[in-house]
Design a protein around this motif. Structure first.
Motif, PDB file in Angstrom:
ATOM      1  N   GLN A  49      49.668  27.966  93.200  1.00 51.70           N
ATOM      2  CA  GLN A  49      50.292  26.622  92.889  1.00 51.70           C
ATOM      3  C   GLN A  49      49.362  26.043  91.743  1.00 51.70           C
ATOM      4  N   SER A  50      50.011  25.225  90.965  1.00 49.77           N
ATOM      5  CA  SER A  50      49.417  24.654  89.832  1.00 49.77           C
ATOM      6  C   SER A  50      48.467  23.608  90.128  1.00 49.77           C
ATOM      7  N   THR A  51      47.597  23.177  89.367  1.00 46.56           N
ATOM      8  CA  THR A  51      46.720  21.998  89.796  1.00 46.56           C
ATOM      9  C   THR A  51      47.692  20.612  89.798  1.00 46.56           C
ATOM     10  N   HIS A  52      47.031  19.809  90.607  1.00 47.39           N
ATOM     11  CA  HIS A  52      47.744  18.651  90.523  1.00 47.39           C
ATOM     12  C   HIS A  52      49.051  18.636  91.073  1.00 47.39           C
ATOM     13  N   THR A  53      49.405  19.305  92.199  1.00 39.68           N
ATOM     14  CA  THR A  53      50.673  19.476  92.986  1.00 39.68           C
ATOM     15  C   THR A  53      50.473  18.918  94.254  1.00 39.68           C
ATOM     16  N   ILE A  54      51.545  18.554  94.943  1.00 39.35           N
ATOM     17  CA  ILE A  54      51.458  18.113  96.283  1.00 39.35           C
ATOM     18  C   ILE A  54      52.418  19.058  97.082  1.00 39.35           C
ATOM     19  N   HIS A  55      52.130  19.323  98.455  1.00 44.02           N
ATOM     20  CA  HIS A  55      52.986  20.321  98.933  1.00 44.02           C
ATOM     21  C   HIS A  55      53.102  19.689 100.471  1.00 44.02           C
ATOM     22  N   GLU A  68      52.206  17.712 110.608  1.00 46.56           N
ATOM     23  CA  GLU A  68      52.737  17.830 109.409  1.00 46.56           C
ATOM     24  C   GLU A  68      51.804  17.127 108.381  1.00 46.56           C
ATOM     25  N   VAL A  69      51.559  17.668 107.302  1.00 54.49           N
ATOM     26  CA  VAL A  69      50.770  17.217 106.417  1.00 54.49           C
ATOM     27  C   VAL A  69      51.249  17.221 104.885  1.00 54.49           C
ATOM     28  N   LEU A  70      50.668  16.405 104.142  1.00 58.89           N
ATOM     29  CA  LEU A  70      50.667  16.492 102.566  1.00 58.89           C
ATOM     30  C   LEU A  70      49.595  17.132 102.252  1.00 58.89           C
ATOM     31  N   VAL A  71      49.453  18.359 101.333  1.00 57.17           N
ATOM     32  CA  VAL A  71      48.488  18.966 100.749  1.00 57.17           C
ATOM     33  C   VAL A  71      48.483  18.738  99.296  1.00 57.17           C
ATOM     34  N   SER A  72      47.224  18.124  98.469  1.00 53.04           N
ATOM     35  CA  SER A  72      47.059  17.878  97.311  1.00 53.04           C
ATOM     36  C   SER A  72      46.135  19.096  96.714  1.00 53.04           C
ATOM     37  N   VAL A  73      46.499  19.768  95.657  1.00 53.04           N
ATOM     38  CA  VAL A  73      45.809  20.774  95.245  1.00 53.04           C
ATOM     39  C   VAL A  73      45.191  20.315  93.698  1.00 53.04           C
ATOM     40  N   PHE A  74      43.859  20.644  93.493  1.00 52.56           N
ATOM     41  CA  PHE A  74      43.349  20.023  92.260  1.00 52.56           C
ATOM     42  C   PHE A  74      42.445  21.390  92.012  1.00 52.56           C
ATOM     43  N   LYS A  75      42.722  22.015  90.806  1.00 57.82           N
ATOM     44  CA  LYS A  75      41.824  23.222  90.611  1.00 57.82           C
ATOM     45  C   LYS A  75      40.757  22.819  89.577  1.00 57.82           C
ATOM     46  N   ASN A  76      39.667  23.607  89.544  1.00 55.82           N
ATOM     47  CA  ASN A  76      38.627  23.035  88.696  1.00 55.82           C
ATOM     48  C   ASN A  76      39.170  23.785  87.158  1.00 55.82           C
ATOM     49  N   PRO A  77      38.443  23.136  86.324  1.00 56.18           N
ATOM     50  CA  PRO A  77      37.656  21.929  86.219  1.00 56.18           C
ATOM     51  C   PRO A  77      38.304  20.810  86.418  1.00 56.18           C
ATOM     52  N   ASN A  78      39.637  20.471  86.504  1.00 57.48           N
ATOM     53  CA  ASN A  78      40.247  19.255  86.428  1.00 57.48           C
ATOM     54  C   ASN A  78      40.510  18.568  87.892  1.00 57.48           C
ATOM     55  N   SER A  79      39.195  18.385  88.373  1.00 60.75           N
ATOM     56  CA  SER A  79      39.188  17.530  89.618  1.00 60.75           C
ATOM     57  C   SER A  79      38.060  16.577  89.594  1.00 60.75           C
ATOM     58  N   TYR A  80      37.952  15.845  90.855  1.00 58.19           N
ATOM     59  CA  TYR A  80      37.024  14.657  90.762  1.00 58.19           C
ATOM     60  C   TYR A  80      35.702  15.383  90.685  1.00 58.19           C
ATOM     61  N   THR A  81      35.607  16.474  91.427  1.00 59.70           N
ATOM     62  CA  THR A  81      34.244  16.975  91.706  1.00 59.70           C
ATOM     63  C   THR A  81      33.887  18.202  90.448  1.00 59.70           C
ATOM     64  N   GLY A  82      34.917  18.364  89.789  1.00 59.50           N
ATOM     65  CA  GLY A  82      34.848  19.771  88.753  1.00 59.50           C
ATOM     66  C   GLY A  82      34.913  20.900  89.479  1.00 59.50           C
ATOM     67  N   GLU A  83      35.319  20.909  90.752  1.00 62.45           N
ATOM     68  CA  GLU A  83      35.474  22.110  91.424  1.00 62.45           C
ATOM     69  C   GLU A  83      37.014  22.019  91.958  1.00 62.45           C
ATOM     70  N   ASP A  84      37.241  23.321  92.863  1.00 64.30           N
ATOM     71  CA  ASP A  84      38.295  23.373  93.514  1.00 64.30           C
ATOM     72  C   ASP A  84      38.461  22.230  94.620  1.00 64.30           C
ATOM     73  N   VAL A  85      39.672  21.356  94.655  1.00 68.27           N
ATOM     74  CA  VAL A  85      39.448  20.429  95.663  1.00 68.27           C
ATOM     75  C   VAL A  85      40.980  20.282  96.236  1.00 68.27           C
ATOM     76  N   ILE A  86      40.921  20.099  97.615  1.00 68.99           N
ATOM     77  CA  ILE A  86      42.029  19.945  98.406  1.00 68.99           C
ATOM     78  C   ILE A  86      41.807  18.425  99.340  1.00 68.99           C
ATOM     79  N   GLU A  87      43.014  17.834  99.176  1.00 73.92           N
ATOM     80  CA  GLU A  87      43.027  16.698  99.832  1.00 73.92           C
ATOM     81  C   GLU A  87      44.432  16.854 100.676  1.00 73.92           C
TER      82      GLU A  87
END
Length: 463
Positions: A49-55, A68-87
């Motif tokens: 999946q692309s960065t900054h997407t919700i699933h 049942e959840v919503l998963v937000s995907v943030f891929k490095n370096p475009n995230s808060y930490t600069g790493e791959d981030v999942i919320e």
């Protein structure tokens, strides 16, 4: 410090609620969650999946569906930490939160330390150190003023000002160093008149930033206001009127308040911490004496002093009142003093005129009915110098930054003195390097593990 592993933590407040957010950051964040995520869309993989997407989907442990959840995907370096981030946004049950966190711990993740997500953002160049510290201030802000200051610093207002000064000073330092390479040829690359102008400008900016700390520190922590006066003049009633609640015990018995009572409210977006103190009078009551001693301690700590007296007793107490006011003014000449005649609902206009003639700066109030309370709060706002806040200027609130600015100012003054006395380039270079060092301490260009540990230990876990 090692930051190659994947960390996990609850990003929202602990306890039950409507929803909770669990955050992961690190090289394996996406693959770890992907192995336990079943999308409502068939065969969807988080890795693709692309960065900054919700699933939308479910977190599963084997055949067991946790939530049942919503998963937000943030891929490095475009995230808060600069790493791959999942919320992961899940339901706010404490049981569900722990089940999901424990699942990922079993998969090799590590519980995040306090402030570790923001620490990684700093180490990966997403924030400088002063911006990272502003994140903690933003979380802790509880009024408009502290929020505005934290937002301004987090957006880099303070950082950019320091970075600009450091860059200009660094340019001249390079020219001075170049002169040292050609010392035998007596070549001058750094124009001394331009250098003097730069030092004057840096001195001016540093002094403004240093002076702003006096305002910034109290705005950040709340402005302490001590309410003092003789017993039974209505101090506790005034505190209750200001807070709009029955916070302090009110009684006709003199000396009811034996200890200080504190509470904070926001007035015009600025936090004020009101301190109801024990009445000041001569007494043989040991407990009351201790309370009076604490009263003077609180006056020492206060930024503003409100002296309250009973308007009804003015005829008999006018001489004593003047003596008491002079004592406070002489002992605390720099503290703003608001003198208030309380219980004016119980006196006539003739006595009010006499009080106003005797004490021109007097403010009239009835804490019981609420008359004059709004006028008092407006007067408190006028006492606070918030011009720089309203003009969106940089205000220093962090004691670490303040200390570094003082040290940088001291070194810049040495450079200024060296220029005025014709100091040699090699000695000028030493003082310039020291000033640059202290600038770097603020933004984190100069740092060490102990400093970072101390700063981020004050953060909440999950931020």
């Amino acid at each position: 410090m090692t930051h190659n592993d994947t960390i996990v933590a609850l990003a929202t407040a602990a306890g039950s609620g409507a929803i909770a957010v669990i955050r992961l950051s690190g090289n394996d964040a996406i693959t770890t969650v992907d192995s336990h995520f079943k999308s409502i869309v068939a065969n969807k993989s988080l890795k693709n999946q692309s960065t900054h997407t919700i699933h939308l989907g479910h977190i599963i442990d084997g055949k067991k569906v946790i939530d049942e959840v919503l998963v937000s995907v943030f891929k490095n370096p475009n995230s808060y930490t600069g790493e791959d981030v999942i919320e992961i946004s899940c339901h706010g049950s404490s049981y569900i939160q722990q089940e999901i966190i424990q699942l990922f711990l079993r998969e090799g993740c590590r519980m995040a330390n306090a402030g570790e997500f923001t620490l990684r953002a700093f180490l990966n160049g997403k924030l400088d150190l002063s911006q990272a510290e502003a994140v903690a201030d933003l979380i802790a802000s509880d009024n408009e003023a502290s929020h505005q200051i934290a937002m301004q610093q987090m957006r880099g207002g303070f950082s950019s000002e320091i970075a600009k000064l450091r860059e200009e000073l660094l340019n001249f330092a390079s020219l001075i160093e170049l002169e040292l390479d050609f010392a035998e040829e007596d070549v001058e690359f750094a124009d001394r008149s331009q250098f003097k102008a730069l030092v004057e400008r840096i001195t001016f900016v540093l002094k403004r930033l240093i002076d702003s700390f006096a305002v910034g520190n109290v705005l950040k922590n709340g402005i302490p206001v001590a309410i003092v006066g003789e017993p039974n003049v209505g101090k506790s009633t005034l505190l209750n009127a200001l807070l709009n609640e029955e916070r302090a015990i009110v009684s006709e018995i003199a000396g009811t308040t034996r200890d200080t009572i504190e509470d904070e409210i926001s007035i015009g977006g600025i936090g004020f911490r009101f301190i109801d103190t024990a009445g000041i009078r001569d007494t043989e009551d040991i407990v009351e004496t201790i309370g009076i001693k604490k009263t003077f301690e609180k006056i020492d700590q206060a930024q503003v002093v409100i002296y309250l007296f009973d308007a009804h007793d003015f005829k008999e107490q006018s001489s004593v009142l003047k003596v008491e006011l002079e004592k406070i003014k002489n002992k605390y000449p720099q503290k703003p003093l608001l003198v208030i005649a309380n219980k004016i609902d119980k006196v006539d206009d003739i006595l009010i005129s006499k009080i106003q003639s005797a004490i021109p700066e007097i403010k009239l109030l009835s804490a019981k009915t609420g008359f004059g309370v709004e006028h008092l709060t407006n007067s408190l706002l006028k006492l606070i110098n918030t011009g720089s806040l309203r003009n969106n200027e940089t205000i220093v609130t962090n004691s670490r930054h303040y200390d570094a600015l003082l040290k940088a100012f001291e070194e810049v003054q040495k450079v200024k003195h060296g220029l005025e006395t014709g100091l040699s380039g090699d000695l000028l270079a030493i003082d310039i390097k020291q000033a640059l060092y202290h600038f770097g301490e603020i933004t984190g260009e100069i740092t060490n593990d102990d400093l970072l540990g101390n700063i981020f230990a004050n953060f909440c876990i999950g931020k």
